[in-house]
Motif scaffolding. Structure first.
Motif, PDB file in Angstrom:
ATOM      1  N   HIS A 119      -6.500  -3.927  -6.435  1.00  0.00           N
ATOM      2  CA  HIS A 119      -5.999  -3.734  -4.736  1.00  0.00           C
ATOM      3  C   HIS A 119      -6.204  -2.280  -4.475  1.00  0.00           C
ATOM      4  O   HIS A 119      -6.934  -2.056  -3.154  1.00  0.00           O
ATOM      5  N   ILE A 120      -5.757  -1.313  -5.272  1.00  0.00           N
ATOM      6  CA  ILE A 120      -6.165  -0.051  -4.770  1.00  0.00           C
ATOM      7  C   ILE A 120      -7.668   0.453  -4.635  1.00  0.00           C
ATOM      8  O   ILE A 120      -8.029   1.650  -4.170  1.00  0.00           O
ATOM      9  N   SER A 121      -8.415  -0.128  -5.424  1.00  0.00           N
ATOM     10  CA  SER A 121      -9.806   0.169  -5.656  1.00  0.00           C
ATOM     11  C   SER A 121     -10.582   0.003  -4.224  1.00  0.00           C
ATOM     12  O   SER A 121     -11.335   1.062  -3.791  1.00  0.00           O
ATOM     13  N   VAL A 122     -10.497  -0.855  -3.636  1.00  0.00           N
ATOM     14  CA  VAL A 122     -11.225  -1.326  -2.272  1.00  0.00           C
ATOM     15  C   VAL A 122     -10.402  -1.735  -1.086  1.00  0.00           C
ATOM     16  O   VAL A 122     -10.501  -1.133  -0.047  1.00  0.00           O
ATOM     17  N   HIS A 123      -9.147  -2.200  -1.368  1.00  0.00           N
ATOM     18  CA  HIS A 123      -8.469  -2.734  -0.148  1.00  0.00           C
ATOM     19  C   HIS A 123      -7.430  -1.945   0.449  1.00  0.00           C
ATOM     20  O   HIS A 123      -6.602  -2.536   1.162  1.00  0.00           O
ATOM     21  N   GLU A 124      -7.423  -0.787   0.116  1.00  0.00           N
ATOM     22  CA  GLU A 124      -6.363   0.037   0.391  1.00  0.00           C
ATOM     23  C   GLU A 124      -6.743   1.428   1.463  1.00  0.00           C
ATOM     24  O   GLU A 124      -6.378   2.322   1.475  1.00  0.00           O
ATOM     25  N   THR A 125      -8.215   1.122   1.837  1.00  0.00           N
ATOM     26  CA  THR A 125      -8.725   2.173   2.876  1.00  0.00           C
ATOM     27  C   THR A 125      -8.508   3.407   2.138  1.00  0.00           C
ATOM     28  O   THR A 125      -8.348   4.654   2.722  1.00  0.00           O
ATOM     29  N   GLY A 126      -8.853   3.656   0.953  1.00  0.00           N
ATOM     30  CA  GLY A 126      -8.865   4.831   0.230  1.00  0.00           C
ATOM     31  C   GLY A 126      -7.681   5.535   0.254  1.00  0.00           C
ATOM     32  O   GLY A 126      -7.443   6.729   0.087  1.00  0.00           O
ATOM     33  N   ALA A 127      -6.595   4.976   0.146  1.00  0.00           N
ATOM     34  CA  ALA A 127      -5.185   5.575   0.117  1.00  0.00           C
ATOM     35  C   ALA A 127      -4.778   6.323  -0.882  1.00  0.00           C
ATOM     36  O   ALA A 127      -3.993   7.381  -0.963  1.00  0.00           O
TER      37      ALA A 127
ATOM     38  N   GLU B  83      -6.970   7.953  -2.941  1.00  0.00           N
ATOM     39  CA  GLU B  83      -7.767   8.980  -2.646  1.00  0.00           C
ATOM     40  C   GLU B  83      -7.539  10.012  -1.410  1.00  0.00           C
ATOM     41  O   GLU B  83      -7.258  11.171  -1.579  1.00  0.00           O
ATOM     42  N   ALA B  84      -6.767   9.461  -0.651  1.00  0.00           N
ATOM     43  CA  ALA B  84      -6.014  10.451   0.362  1.00  0.00           C
ATOM     44  C   ALA B  84      -4.990  11.147   0.234  1.00  0.00           C
ATOM     45  O   ALA B  84      -4.791  11.989   0.570  1.00  0.00           O
TER      46      ALA B  84
ATOM     47  N   THR C 170       0.651  -1.043  -0.101  1.00  0.00           N
ATOM     48  CA  THR C 170       0.060  -0.019   0.119  1.00  0.00           C
ATOM     49  C   THR C 170       0.791   1.151  -0.123  1.00  0.00           C
ATOM     50  O   THR C 170       0.531   2.064  -0.775  1.00  0.00           O
ATOM     51  N   GLN C 171       1.845   1.327   0.831  1.00  0.00           N
ATOM     52  CA  GLN C 171       2.601   2.403   1.050  1.00  0.00           C
ATOM     53  C   GLN C 171       3.390   2.548  -0.555  1.00  0.00           C
ATOM     54  O   GLN C 171       3.557   3.827  -1.006  1.00  0.00           O
TER      55      GLN C 171
ATOM     56  N   LEU D  48       0.645   3.953  -3.070  1.00  0.00           N
ATOM     57  CA  LEU D  48       0.156   5.359  -2.869  1.00  0.00           C
ATOM     58  C   LEU D  48       1.259   6.301  -3.107  1.00  0.00           C
ATOM     59  O   LEU D  48       0.997   7.457  -3.563  1.00  0.00           O
TER      60      LEU D  48
ATOM     61  N   VAL E  83      -9.715   7.107  -8.390  1.00  0.00           N
ATOM     62  CA  VAL E  83      -9.684   5.966  -8.841  1.00  0.00           C
ATOM     63  C   VAL E  83     -10.858   5.598  -9.760  1.00  0.00           C
ATOM     64  O   VAL E  83     -12.072   5.616  -9.271  1.00  0.00           O
TER      65      VAL E  83
END
Lengths: 350, 350, 350, 350
Positions: free
Chosen positions: A95-103, A105-106, A71-72, A75, A111
Motif C-alpha cells: 500500500h505504501i508503494s503506490v497508493h499513499e501519494t508518496g506519504a 517519501e514525504a 495512511t496516517q 506514515l 521505499v
C-alpha cells in the motif's frame, strides 16, 4: 484501478468502507456520550481498550496508540522508526508503494520496491535489496513492510511469517505489518496465525478498525521497546492526536470486549468465499488465490460492462485488450441476498 | 499549562472537548449509517455540506475540505501554501507557535513569532517581522496566522481584521485564520463579523467542529484560488483523507442545515459569561477580556487548590509566587447548574 | 544588516571571507594536485588531517568530518542528532535563528529562541525554555546551540562553558558549538579555553576554516559517541560529500600541521583590537565588548555616510534616528596599513 | 559497485575525480587570490562566468547558479521545482535513483523508476509511469530526470532529446538534465548536440565542473522562467551558498573563456576510446556502447583479479559466476602512457 461505481447501481462491492459502523459501535458511542473524559486519548475508554488488547496478546509491555486511518498510521509509525537515510522495503503492490501519494517519501524516506505475484514478500526478495545497498552512497534498508491480508487478498502462513521475522531479526531490520484488513487475514479459513502470534513475530503492526466495522480508527501496536519512546510526540506533531480520542477507544473496546471484531471479519470472508466459489463455477479465473474479503476475478470487457450496470466495483488491472481483473470487496455489512443476486445476474450474463 | 483535573472531580471546565457530540449529530450518523456511500469524502453528505457552507458564504468558488482536527488542518494547509523558504508569522500565543509540537516546523517552515498581550496580531507586529527579513540569508515571511476567537478568548473586530487583511494583500502575504473556536468567536456578543465577511477577508480559514459539538471534524475553506490546486493530494499524503469521510460531512451538514452550530456556540459563550460576571463580582481580576467560551481569572494559590478539589481546569500561567491565572472553558455541553455550583463554591472559598 | 559596500571602496572591513586563501594553502593544493587519491573524503590527506586534529585534542575516539560551509555543517549536524519532535535552543542572535534561511526548520526542527545582550547563552535562559515545554503538545528541547566567538564578537570563558556543559549533561541536552570563528575565539586575549578543553565540554562542534584562511571548509568534530553512527550517510544525503574531498583535507592539514590556524586568527584579532582601541580613543561607544575579529562601534549617521564612502562594512542595527551600530570585520588578510588609514580617515571625520 | 582500488596500484581508472584541478584553474585561483570580492557568489568572477555561459547559449534570460557538487545540485534543483506530492521519473540507473542515499526522497519526493538497457529514457517509459498515476491516492509525476552522458556512458542524440522534450512540454512535465559528465557527453564523437541546443530542449540542467577539471563546482542553468523565482533562498537554506562563492565562478570562467572545458572532455573521451578499441580487439564484450569517458568491459573473474593487481577500477555488476562488468573511467588528467600500459598488461593476461 478505475472506479466504475455510481449512485444508480443496485449494490456496491467496491470496498469495505461504504457503510458507517456496526450498530453496536454506534450504541457504545451513544451510551458514553455525555460522560466527561480527558482529551487526546487519555480517557478511560481508550485505556480500557488498550488493556483489553494487551490481555488478548498476553503482553503487558505493549504500547498501543489509536489513530484515525491507515495512511496516517503507516506514515507516522514508519517515519518515527527510521533515521533519515534509512529505507523501508515493500512490494510494488504494498500500500505504501503506490497508493499513499508518496506519504512515506514525504517524511523523507525511500521505499525500496520488489516484485511478487502473490502479494507476499519473501526472504529472497528482501535479500536482493540488501545486496544492492552497501555503502553511504545508497540508503540503508532498515525496515520490511508487509500487509496481512495482503493488497490482493492473500495471507501469510505462520511459517512464512516466521521466516521473514527471523531474517529481519538476524539482519537488524524492523518488521512492520499493515493490518488494515487484519481481521479478514486472521479469520481466513486458511490462516494459522493468531493476534498474539503476530505480536510475537513483528516489531510493530496495526489492527485495522475502519475496514472492519468502525467509523474510523486503527490500533497501532508497538512491540519492540526501542520504538516506543515519546511516541505521542510523533502523533501530535503529525496531527494524529484527536481531541476526542475517546471515540476510537470506545470503538475498539466494543470490537474486542467479546468476539465482535472476528465475527465481522468472518462474515466478510464468508460472503467473499460464496462469491468466489460461485464465480469459479461459472468458469472464470482469478488473479490471486484470495481467502479473504477481496477477490479478483477476470472478466471479459463485455461481462464487466454488463455486470457493471448493476454493481459497483473497481477494475483492478487490464489483462489484455479483451479482459480485465476486477476487485470485489465484501465487508461486515455485506448482505448475503446481494451476493446471491450478483451471482444470479452474472450467470445470466455469462 | 498544568492539568490539575482528575476523575474524582465534581465537574470539568478543562476544555470544550470533554464530552462526545451533540445528540442531533449522533442521530444523523445513525440515520445514514447503512447507506452505501463513496469513500474518501466523495460521498453525497460531504458534497451537500460543502454546498450548504458555500451558500452560507455566498460564494460558489470556495473549495472546502473536511479534516479530522486542528493541528492536522493547520499543518496541511500552511505547508501546502508555502514554498520551503517561506515562513508564517504568528503570535507567541498562537496555537502553532508552541502547542502543536513543532508541527509546522516538521513540514519545513519557520514560524516567526511576535508578542502581544491581548492575543491579537496587528499590522505593526507583522511589519516588524517583514523589516527584519530582507534577503536570501533569512526566511521570507509569506503568511500571517491568526485565530478567532483567540487562544486567550478575545476576538477580532471587523475593523481590526480589515486592516490586517489589507496589509496582507498589499504585502503579498496570505492571511490564514484558525477557527478551532470560530463558533465562539462569531457568537461573541462583541463580535461584528459574519462567516461570510470572514471569507471575504482571509485567504484560507477553517470552521472548527470538534470544539463545537461534533465528534471530530474541521471544515477548511480555501478562498484564494492560487491555493486550491490539487489540495486532495496534500490531504492523502499527510494521512488526512478518511476512508469514511462521510462521517465528517454528515456532522457539518447537521451543524449548518439550520442554526445549530451557532446555537451551540452561543450556549457556551453564555455559560462563560455567567462565570465571568460572577467571578468579577467576587473581586477577581482576569488575564484577558474574553467574550467567548474561555475565561482566564487570576486566583491565589489557595483558592486554586480549594476550587481545584471539586472542579477540573488548567493552570494557564503563574502570575507571581502567590497567584496564577487559570483557564475555565465552557462548551455546548456545559450545564448551567454546574456553573451556578462553581460560583457558589467559589464564593464560599473567597 | 545592510550592506553598504561597493566595488569603488578603498577597502572592505565587511567580512572575513572577502579574499581567497592563505598562500600556504594554495601551495599545498598545487603540490598535491596530480596525485591520484580516493574520492569523497577517503583520501590520505583528509585522513592525515583528522589524525592531526585528534592528536591536538588528545582523543583518538573523535569522529571528524570535513564539510564545505557553516550553514551546511549546522543543518546536517543538528538534524542528524535530533528526533523529529526535538528542538534546539539558541539565542535570537544565534546564526541558526535568523541568518540561515530557516535551514534548521527545513530539516523539520524548531529553534527555541531566547534573548541575551552579550551574545552568550546562560543556564537560566536554557532553563526558561525547558520550563515551558512539558508534554507531548510541545516540542522537546534536546540541544543547546552556542557560538564561539559569538555572532557579536564576544567569547565564552571556561567557567561559563563548564556551567552550560554541566547543565546540559544533567538535563540530557546535547551541547553544540558553532565554531565558524573558533580561531578568533580561541586566540582572543581574553580566552582561557583550548581546543582540547572545548572538545571535553561539548558533544559536537566545528572548527571553521572558511573564515580563517581556507578557500572553503569546516571540520565537524563529534565527541559524543551516540552521535557518530553512520554520519557519512547524512553527509551524502544532504549533498555534502565532495567528490574531491581531498581539497578540504589538504587545507586543514596545512592549517594545523603547525600553528598557522592560530597565527591567522591572532592577526585578525590584533587588527580588530587596533581598530577598537583607536575608535574608543576617538570617543565612540560599542554595542558589545568584543575581543575578537568583529567589532561593533556606534556611529552617527553622518559619520557612517562619510567613512562609508571609502570603506566597506555592514550596518548592524539602528540605535536611534541619528545613529547605528556598524560591524567591522578583520581577517588573516587584513593589512595593517589599511587599519591605520581607516583610523586616520575616521579621526578627520570625527 | 565494488571498489577494488588501493594505494599500491600502479594507476587508477576508478573515476574522473582522482586528481585535483587542471593547472590553468589553479593559476586562476592564485591570480585572483588577494582581491577583495563580495561573498556568497555575488562577486565579479561569478558574474562574468554567468555572462559568458549565457552568451555561449545565446540566451540572456537564463538564470545560472554555482553549486559545489552533483548530489547537492540535484536535490536542491529538483525539490525547489516540485510541490510535495509531485514526483520525478528516472531510470533505475539514474544517479538519483540509487546513488544519492535517498537525497530526493529526503526532500520529500518520490522517484518513480523505470528500466532501460542503454541508460536512456524514452517517451514510452515516461508514459508507462503517467498511465499508472491517475488520482490523488498516488503521487503526480511532474518531472523527468535524464543524464547526458548517461550513467553507463551512452549519450542522447538530438532526435531522442527532442522527442522527450516535446512529450514533456505536451504533458506538463519538467525536463531536468544531470550534466555531471556533460562535457564528455557533448564531446562524444557520436554527439550531434550543442550546449545551446540542450538549453533549448530542457527546463533545467547543470554543467558539471567537478568531473571535468575543476576542484569542485557545477553550474545550474535554469531556462524555464517558472522555476527561477527566489532560487538563492533554496541555495542558502540547503547550505549551498559558499561564503567564498568566487572560487567556483573563477573556475567556470577559466573553463569557458576559451575551449578548455571541451578540450578536457575530448581528451578524456579519446583516452576511453583508445581503451575501448584495444579491449575490443582483445575479444572482450561490453555492457553498453559508450562513446564517452566511462566504458564497461566484461571480464572473467581471473582477468579482473590479475588486472586489478595493477590498476584501480570499480566492479560494476556481476554477469554470472565467472564474469563481471568493470567500469573504467578516464579524465582530463588521464595519461596516454598509462592507457597504453593497461592495454599491454591486459593483452599479456588474456
Amino acid at each position: 484501478m478505475t472506479n466504475i461505481t455510481n449512485e444508480k447501481k443496485v449494490y456496491n462491492f467496491k470496498d469495505d468502507y461504504s457503510e458507517g459502523a456496526h450498530e453496536r459501535i454506534l450504541k457504545a458511542l451513544i451510551d458514553t456520550n455525555f460522560e466527561q473524559q480527558n482529551g487526546y486519548g487519555n480517557d478511560e475508554y481508550s485505556e480500557k481498550a488498550k488493556q483489553l488488547l494487551k490481555n488478548k496478546m498476553n503482553n503487558k509491555e505493549l504500547d498501543i496508540h489509536f489513530l484515525s486511518g491507515g495512511t496516517q498510521t503507516n506514515l507516522i509509525a514508519i517515519s518515527s522508526m527510521l533515521r533519515s537515510y534509512e529505507s523501508v522495503i515493500a512490494l510494488e503492490t504494498g500500500h505504501i508503494s503506490v497508493h499513499e501519494t508518496g506519504a512515506i517519501e514525504a517524511t523523507g524516506h525511500k521505499v525500496n520496491t520488489v516484485k511478487s505475484s502473490d502479494g507476499k514478500i519473501t526472504v529472497d526478495l528482501i535479500k536482493s535489496v540488501l545486496d544492492l545497498h552497501i555503502d553511504e552512497h545508497m540508503v540503508k534498508p532498515k525496515m520490511v513492510f508487509i500487509s496481512n491480508s495482503t493488497e490482493i487478498g492473500t495471507i501469510y502462513k505462520k511459517k512464512e511469517l516466521e521466516k521473514i521475522s527471523n531474517f529481519c531479526k538476524n539482519n537488524n531490520l524492523y518488521l512492520y505489518l499493515d493490518g488494515a484488513r487484519l481481521g479478514a487475514g486472521l479469520c481466513s479459513e486458511e490462516s494459522d496465525l493468531t493476534l498474539e502470534e503476530i505480536s510475537n513475530l513483528v516489531d510493530v503492526f496495526y489492527i485495522g478498525g475502519t475496514k472492519n466495522g468502525a467509523l474510523l480508527g486503527e490500533a497501532l501496536v508497538i512491540i519492540n521497546s526501542e520504538l516506543k519512546k515519546d511516541f505521542r510526540y510523533y502523533l501530535k506533531q503529525r496531527g494524529a492526536l484527536l481531541a476526542k480520542g475517546r471515540i476510537i477507544g470506545i470503538q475498539f473496546l466494543e470490537l474486542f470486549k467479546d468476539e465482535l471484531y472476528f465475527e465481522l471479519a468472518t462474515h466478510a470472508n464468508l460472503m467473499a468465499k460464496k462469491l468466489s466459489v460461485e464465480i469459479k463455477k461459472l468458469g472464470y479465473k482469478f488473479l490471486s488465490e484470495s481467502t479473504t474479503n477481496q477477490i479478483f476475478p477476470i472478466f471479459s470487457n463485455k461481462v464487466i460492462e454488463k455486470i457493471g450496470d448493476k454493481y459497483g466495483f473497481h477494475i483492478w488491472e487490464k489483462i489484455d485488450n479483451n479482459s480485465s481483473t476486477i476487485r470485489l470487496v465484501t465487508s461486515w455489512a455485506t448482505k448475503e441476498e446481494m451476493v446471491d443476486k450478483f451471482i444470479s445476474d452474472l450467470s445470466k450474463i455469462s
